[in-house]
Design a protein around this motif. Structure first.
Motif, PDB file in Angstrom:
ATOM      1  N   PHE A  25       0.974  -1.179   0.056  1.00 13.43           N
ATOM      2  CA  PHE A  25       0.332   0.144   0.112  1.00 13.43           C
ATOM      3  C   PHE A  25       0.814   1.249  -0.042  1.00 13.43           C
ATOM      4  O   PHE A  25       0.217   2.496  -0.120  1.00 13.43           O
ATOM      5  N   ARG A  35       6.089  -8.412   3.723  1.00 15.52           N
ATOM      6  CA  ARG A  35       5.515  -9.412   4.218  1.00 15.52           C
ATOM      7  C   ARG A  35       5.373 -10.719   3.961  1.00 15.52           C
ATOM      8  O   ARG A  35       6.231 -11.301   3.275  1.00 15.52           O
ATOM      9  N   HIS A  37       3.159 -14.530   2.834  1.00 13.84           N
ATOM     10  CA  HIS A  37       1.617 -15.028   2.683  1.00 13.84           C
ATOM     11  C   HIS A  37       2.032 -16.057   2.872  1.00 13.84           C
ATOM     12  O   HIS A  37       2.881 -17.269   3.034  1.00 13.84           O
ATOM     13  N   VAL A  91       3.328  -7.256   7.915  1.00 10.73           N
ATOM     14  CA  VAL A  91       2.078  -8.252   6.938  1.00 10.73           C
ATOM     15  C   VAL A  91       1.829  -9.523   7.177  1.00 10.73           C
ATOM     16  O   VAL A  91       3.480  -9.938   6.220  1.00 10.73           O
ATOM     17  N   GLY A  93      -0.439 -12.096   5.205  1.00  8.99           N
ATOM     18  CA  GLY A  93      -1.651 -11.505   3.789  1.00  8.99           C
ATOM     19  C   GLY A  93      -2.065 -13.587   3.609  1.00  8.99           C
ATOM     20  O   GLY A  93      -1.373 -13.799   3.505  1.00  8.99           O
ATOM     21  N   SER A 126      -7.082 -11.231   0.261  1.00  4.51           N
ATOM     22  CA  SER A 126      -6.910 -10.665  -1.274  1.00  4.51           C
ATOM     23  C   SER A 126      -8.214 -12.012  -1.200  1.00  4.51           C
ATOM     24  O   SER A 126      -8.264 -13.161  -0.693  1.00  4.51           O
ATOM     25  N   THR A 148      -8.100  -6.709  -0.665  1.00  2.99           N
ATOM     26  CA  THR A 148      -7.151  -6.498  -2.175  1.00  2.99           C
ATOM     27  C   THR A 148      -8.680  -7.533  -2.503  1.00  2.99           C
ATOM     28  O   THR A 148      -8.718  -8.349  -1.581  1.00  2.99           O
ATOM     29  N   ASN A 231      -4.534  -1.363  -8.360  1.00 10.85           N
ATOM     30  CA  ASN A 231      -3.550  -2.586  -9.260  1.00 10.85           C
ATOM     31  C   ASN A 231      -3.551  -3.358  -9.931  1.00 10.85           C
ATOM     32  O   ASN A 231      -4.301  -4.262  -9.290  1.00 10.85           O
ATOM     33  N   MET A 268      -1.059   1.471  -8.339  1.00  9.31           N
ATOM     34  CA  MET A 268       0.218   1.387  -7.695  1.00  9.31           C
ATOM     35  C   MET A 268       1.036  -0.119  -9.104  1.00  9.31           C
ATOM     36  O   MET A 268      -0.252  -0.018 -10.010  1.00  9.31           O
ATOM     37  N   ARG A 272       4.601  -7.127  -6.999  1.00  7.11           N
ATOM     38  CA  ARG A 272       5.218  -8.219  -8.245  1.00  7.11           C
ATOM     39  C   ARG A 272       4.822  -9.991  -8.703  1.00  7.11           C
ATOM     40  O   ARG A 272       5.545 -10.784  -8.640  1.00  7.11           O
ATOM     41  N   GLN A 273       3.061  -9.387  -8.627  1.00  7.07           N
ATOM     42  CA  GLN A 273       2.726 -10.496  -8.641  1.00  7.07           C
ATOM     43  C   GLN A 273       2.863 -11.899  -7.888  1.00  7.07           C
ATOM     44  O   GLN A 273       3.719 -13.025  -8.629  1.00  7.07           O
TER      45      GLN A 273
HETATM   46 FE1  CLF Z   1       0.238  -9.967   0.598  1.00 11.09          FE
HETATM   47 FE2  CLF Z   1      -1.811  -9.107  -1.641  1.00 11.09          FE
HETATM   48 FE3  CLF Z   1      -1.406  -8.602   1.169  1.00 11.09          FE
HETATM   49 FE4  CLF Z   1      -0.110  -7.851   0.050  1.00 11.09          FE
HETATM   50  S1  CLF Z   1       0.966  -8.851  -1.984  1.00 11.09           S
HETATM   51  S2  CLF Z   1      -2.165 -10.548   0.067  1.00 11.09           S
HETATM   52  S3  CLF Z   1      -2.120  -6.890  -0.035  1.00 11.09           S
HETATM   53  S4  CLF Z   1       0.487  -8.927   1.715  1.00 11.09           S
HETATM   54 FE5  CLF Z   1       1.325  -6.603  -3.043  1.00 11.09          FE
HETATM   55 FE6  CLF Z   1       2.124  -8.860  -4.128  1.00 11.09          FE
HETATM   56 FE7  CLF Z   1       1.791  -7.517  -5.040  1.00 11.09          FE
HETATM   57 FE8  CLF Z   1      -0.586  -8.397  -3.390  1.00 11.09          FE
HETATM   58  S5  CLF Z   1       3.099  -7.044  -4.175  1.00 11.09           S
HETATM   59  S6  CLF Z   1       1.487  -9.625  -5.474  1.00 11.09           S
HETATM   60  S7  CLF Z   1      -0.035  -6.472  -4.603  1.00 11.09           S
END
Ligand code: CLF
Ligand code: SF4
Length: 294
Positions: A25, A35, A37, A91, A93, A126, A148, A231, A268, A272-273
């Protein structure tokens, strides 16, 4: 500040200063904060034409890919391990590899377990948005400050080209009907979560010739619903998906679309997908190191 669920009995992170620490963000934050995941949500309730989650490849980096789906207990262990090695982790996620809300039980349990040991970490989800409205009270109770929503179309005529079906409360809705229902639920859900102070980002997969003509109106509409960031990401044609033979959206097309949309909704530019099990700084993913550690 969010209500604290009695069962968790902790104070939750202050949202007002958290944007500076969220690497997605805030552009500045992505150079300082990490972050992670947690791939705890393999199920999904729809069938997007660009999606294929059958890969289990540690070398492929894109959304929907994870080397392993974790249980909530395993997710907690991975969180503790990563936190001990990344003092700048800000974070957690949940980004699939399916949909965080379609697999809500696993998502909720994992986040609850983490919240019990860490009251400061920010939570981010997400989702395709189909069940947003439904889980709003629990999203608030867990102190999830960032959501997201992937919004790829504004009308069912375009939606039916992108999504084969959705499943909603045990019924499958195909084509136009499914796309119309999804769109209605997305709009309702985004407006409601934004009105509760949750920060909303919209992800849009740009597919030239399919949905690109709707993206500028989408930015405008999403701003009106309360989203704060957009994004727009390129289509990655994935083997085994319906769109496998579509051309990848070019960097020039993407840049030009972001420029067009910027006046309506902040854009955004550093996404980085990420994989569903990504770990670390956006520019320096370390998930392989943790996959090998278990
Ligand atoms: Fe993960 Fe997405 Fe939350 Fe970021 S990722 S759930 S908002 S903590 Fe970030 Fe990765 Fe792009 Fe997503 S760079 S894919 S936008
Ligand atoms: Fe795949 Fe996400 Fe679409 Fe589900 S919502 S089919 S996980 S891209």
């Amino acid at each position: 500040m969010k209500a604290v669920p009695e069962s968790l009995n902790v104070s939750l992170p202050k949202l007002e200063d958290s944007h500076q620490k969220h690497p997605c963000f805030s552009y500045k934050a992505h150079k300082k904060f990490a972050r992670m995941h947690l791939p705890v949500a393999p199920k999904c309730n729809m069938a997007c034409n660009y999606c294929n989650r059958k890969y289990d490849c540690s070398n492929e980096s894109r959304p929907g890919v994870t080397s392993k789906v974790l249980s909530a207990a395993e997710a907690l262990q991975r969180f503790l391990m990563v936190r001990s090695q990344f003092p700048n982790l800000s974070v957690v996620g949940i980004a699939g590899p399916g949909d965080a809300l379609a697999d809500w039980e696993n998502t909720r349990t994992a986040l609850e377990m983490i919240r019990r040991v860490d009251k400061d970490i920010h939570f981010c989800l997400s989702t395709n948005g189909l069940l947003l409205d439904e889980y709003l009270p629990e999203i608030i109770d867990l102190g999830i400050g960032y959501v997201t929503v992937t919004v790829n179309f504004l009308t069912p005529e375009v939606g039916e080209k992108l999504c084969r079906f959705i499943e909603y409360h045990g019924t499958q809705y195909k084509g136009w009907e499914g796309a119309a229902l999804l769109s209605e639920k997305q709009m309702q859900g985004i407006a409601r979560i934004a009105s509760k102070g949750i920060t909303v980002k919209i992800n849009t997969v740009m597919i030239s010739g399919i949905n690109d003509h709707q993206i500028p109106d989408m930015a405008n509409k999403m701003k009106g619903l309360g989203a704060s960031l957009h994004n727009i990401v390129p289509l990655i044609p994935v083997q085994g998906s319906v769109f496998a033979d579509y051309p990848q959206t070019s960097a020039a097309e993407l840049l030009s679309m972001r420029e067009r949309c910027r006046t309506d909704l902040a854009q955004m530019s550093h996404c980085r997908q990420c994989r569903a099990d990504a770990i670390g700084m956006l520019n320096d993913d370390r998930c392989l190191q943790f996959i090998q550690a278990g």
